[in-house]
Design a protein around this motif. Sequence first.
Motif, PDB file in Angstrom:
ATOM      1  N   PRO A   1       0.812  -1.229   0.000  1.00 25.92           N
ATOM      2  CA  PRO A   1       0.000   0.000   0.000  1.00 25.92           C
ATOM      3  C   PRO A   1       0.841   1.274   0.000  1.00 25.92           C
ATOM      4  N   ILE A   2       1.999   1.229   0.653  1.00 26.53           N
ATOM      5  CA  ILE A   2       2.839   2.426   0.721  1.00 26.53           C
ATOM      6  C   ILE A   2       3.437   2.746  -0.647  1.00 26.53           C
TER       7      ILE A   2
ATOM      8  N   LEU B   1      -9.612   9.358   7.951  1.00 23.90           N
ATOM      9  CA  LEU B   1     -10.822  10.076   7.548  1.00 23.90           C
ATOM     10  C   LEU B   1     -10.695  11.580   7.759  1.00 23.90           C
ATOM     11  N   ARG B   2      -9.762  11.984   8.617  1.00 23.16           N
ATOM     12  CA  ARG B   2      -9.595  13.406   8.915  1.00 23.16           C
ATOM     13  C   ARG B   2      -8.509  14.067   8.086  1.00 23.16           C
ATOM     14  N   VAL B   3      -7.440  13.310   7.781  1.00 22.40           N
ATOM     15  CA  VAL B   3      -6.288  13.905   7.122  1.00 22.40           C
ATOM     16  C   VAL B   3      -6.649  14.318   5.692  1.00 22.40           C
ATOM     17  N   LYS B   4      -6.036  15.402   5.217  1.00 21.89           N
ATOM     18  CA  LYS B   4      -6.380  15.962   3.911  1.00 21.89           C
ATOM     19  C   LYS B   4      -5.938  15.059   2.764  1.00 21.89           C
ATOM     20  N   ALA B   5      -4.729  14.497   2.854  1.00 20.05           N
ATOM     21  CA  ALA B   5      -4.210  13.607   1.798  1.00 20.05           C
ATOM     22  C   ALA B   5      -3.878  12.269   2.436  1.00 20.05           C
ATOM     23  N   PRO B   6      -4.857  11.392   2.606  1.00 23.43           N
ATOM     24  CA  PRO B   6      -4.647  10.155   3.364  1.00 23.43           C
ATOM     25  C   PRO B   6      -3.801   9.128   2.638  1.00 23.43           C
ATOM     26  N   MET B   7      -3.177   8.266   3.411  1.00 24.18           N
ATOM     27  CA  MET B   7      -2.428   7.145   2.861  1.00 24.18           C
ATOM     28  C   MET B   7      -3.352   6.248   2.038  1.00 24.18           C
ATOM     29  N   VAL B   8      -4.512   5.933   2.588  1.00 26.07           N
ATOM     30  CA  VAL B   8      -5.552   5.182   1.888  1.00 26.07           C
ATOM     31  C   VAL B   8      -6.834   5.986   1.997  1.00 26.07           C
TER      32      VAL B   8
ATOM     33  N   PRO C   1     -10.544   7.314  -9.991  1.00 25.05           N
ATOM     34  CA  PRO C   1      -9.854   8.240 -10.893  1.00 25.05           C
ATOM     35  C   PRO C   1      -8.472   7.725 -11.269  1.00 25.05           C
ATOM     36  N   LEU C   2      -7.959   8.219 -12.385  1.00 28.55           N
ATOM     37  CA  LEU C   2      -6.638   7.823 -12.873  1.00 28.55           C
ATOM     38  C   LEU C   2      -5.563   8.069 -11.824  1.00 28.55           C
ATOM     39  N   SER C   3      -5.698   9.154 -11.065  1.00 26.01           N
ATOM     40  CA  SER C   3      -4.667   9.528 -10.090  1.00 26.01           C
ATOM     41  C   SER C   3      -4.606   8.594  -8.893  1.00 26.01           C
ATOM     42  N   GLU C   4      -5.580   7.676  -8.753  1.00 26.85           N
ATOM     43  CA  GLU C   4      -5.602   6.768  -7.606  1.00 26.85           C
ATOM     44  C   GLU C   4      -5.544   5.309  -8.036  1.00 26.85           C
ATOM     45  N   THR C   5      -5.147   5.052  -9.276  1.00 29.69           N
ATOM     46  CA  THR C   5      -5.166   3.695  -9.804  1.00 29.69           C
ATOM     47  C   THR C   5      -4.256   2.755  -9.028  1.00 29.69           C
ATOM     48  N   ALA C   6      -2.999   3.134  -8.862  1.00 22.00           N
ATOM     49  CA  ALA C   6      -2.051   2.249  -8.183  1.00 22.00           C
ATOM     50  C   ALA C   6      -2.449   2.030  -6.729  1.00 22.00           C
ATOM     51  N   ALA C   7      -2.849   3.100  -6.036  1.00 20.72           N
ATOM     52  CA  ALA C   7      -3.232   2.963  -4.636  1.00 20.72           C
ATOM     53  C   ALA C   7      -4.435   2.048  -4.473  1.00 20.72           C
ATOM     54  N   ALA C   8      -5.442   2.189  -5.350  1.00 15.12           N
ATOM     55  CA  ALA C   8      -6.638   1.349  -5.261  1.00 15.12           C
ATOM     56  C   ALA C   8      -6.301  -0.105  -5.540  1.00 15.12           C
TER      57      ALA C   8
ATOM     58  N   MET D   1       1.848   9.270  -6.558  1.00 21.22           N
ATOM     59  CA  MET D   1       2.297  10.621  -6.228  1.00 21.22           C
ATOM     60  C   MET D   1       3.590  11.005  -6.948  1.00 21.22           C
ATOM     61  N   TYR D   2       4.558  10.103  -6.964  1.00 18.77           N
ATOM     62  CA  TYR D   2       5.897  10.465  -7.396  1.00 18.77           C
ATOM     63  C   TYR D   2       6.349   9.805  -8.697  1.00 18.77           C
TER      64      TYR D   2
END
Length: 488
Positions: free
Chosen positions: A74-75, A257-264, A398-405, A82-83
């Motif tokens: 997940p990391i 759920l609170r953080v603006k840019a969450p890990m998941v 979305p495309l920007s979350e493909t790898a994370a999902a 992101m990078y």
Amino acid sequence: MTPDHPSPSAGTPAPVRSGTAVTALLSLAGLVVALQTTLVVPLLPNLPGILNVSDGDATWLVTITLLTGAVTTPIVSRMADMYGKRRMMVLCLSMMVLGSLIAALGGTYIAVLVGRGFQGFSSALIPVAMAVLRDLLPREKVAAAVALVSATMGIGGALGLPAAGLLFDHLGWASVFWISAAAGTLLLTGILILVPAGVTGTRGRFDVAGAILLSLALIALLLGISKGPAWGWTSPRILLSLAAAVVVLAVWVPYELRVKAPMVDLRVSMYRPVLLTNIAGLFVSFAAYANTLATTQQLQLPEATGFGFGLSAATAGLCMVPGGLAMMIFSPASARITARFGARATLVAATLLMTFAYTFRMTFDDTVVLIVVGSVLGSIGNAVAFATMPALIMSSVPLSETAAANGVNALLRTVGSSGMSAVVAALLTAITIDVAGQTLPGHGAFVAMFGVAATATLLATLAGVFLPKPTRARAEQVTIPESVRAGS
């Protein structure tokens, strides 16, 4: 850290030198990843004598790779979004090659243990590879390419067992690590040549606290699951480990759920199509692991048991080859099936086939041929199901979350496999028979194992049935509803 591409638009795919070559290259990544998980399994009976350790210490050579893979997947998947994806693939492969060299050259238990830990980084390759394919290929080719990459993990798992056994018999135990290092080096070279550095990345701050909390929770959870049969489910170490996982997750969830840019992004993960696909993935991976573990175990049991066949480890491993070949055939075909009938129907059909296969195996196991037939049926269902899941997820995020999902889905597959590994160990030690003064697993253990697997795939079928009907929206233009983003 900044993205590894100069493009001002994070959502613009980089040019493709050769879509076919990239697909073939990333398909090899699945084989390499699968080899890391099965690499030492045929060696486990011999490693205690080779490395001068106990049987319990030897099993850590499997556990450490599992733990590292679960934490890094997940990391690394999030960091890839992101990078830059190529950068993260290079990182994972470099760590895997380094680990293979440490294990091959070290010659001691600690060196092999450290090397196996580094090899676990390879687990993150698959979700990132799938995201790369979505970035680079035309939309109509993505499903088939992703299906092929997904299938290669199962194919590698089936072929890795006999391959590792043959290498050990003819070239010694260190040869399996030298082969792993060579394969990783070749794959790394191919990625540097064929995968453009411009594969998408999105700027943002990495959620360090979320990553640490999730890592601690996963380590505690998987340690408890994997070591439960050996340490005892009521032992203080296991209870403390599982309790720690619950406590850390209870802190991690509200924080994410609170953080603006969450890990998941848990709100996206709870979006119905993503959630149900992940639930199906958990149950399918849970059931699928029984196919490999139980098949080789039963085939190697002495004929005196009345249901074993007395095969050698290498021969038993070769009996898994037809299943691997079936996966190689049916995984690419799943894209055409999905195009004709839809991803939801394809997933349901695949899980129903797995349910039938495990029910078949509960009853028909009188000959090696019947066992292989049951194994092949389960492998086909497994291949089609796993090949369909990434398409379901990528059509919903979305495309920007493909790898994370995809990384979350891969993580749940790891948890599922670990759970079945614990169930298999518990059943094989709980239901036993005595043969000539030797305690061996009883036939009831295998029947119960496949009964549990059939139940799991039936639950996966129910998850698939409740998936929403597909839409015609382009995957690249998917947006999560605001009601989901807001948590309502």
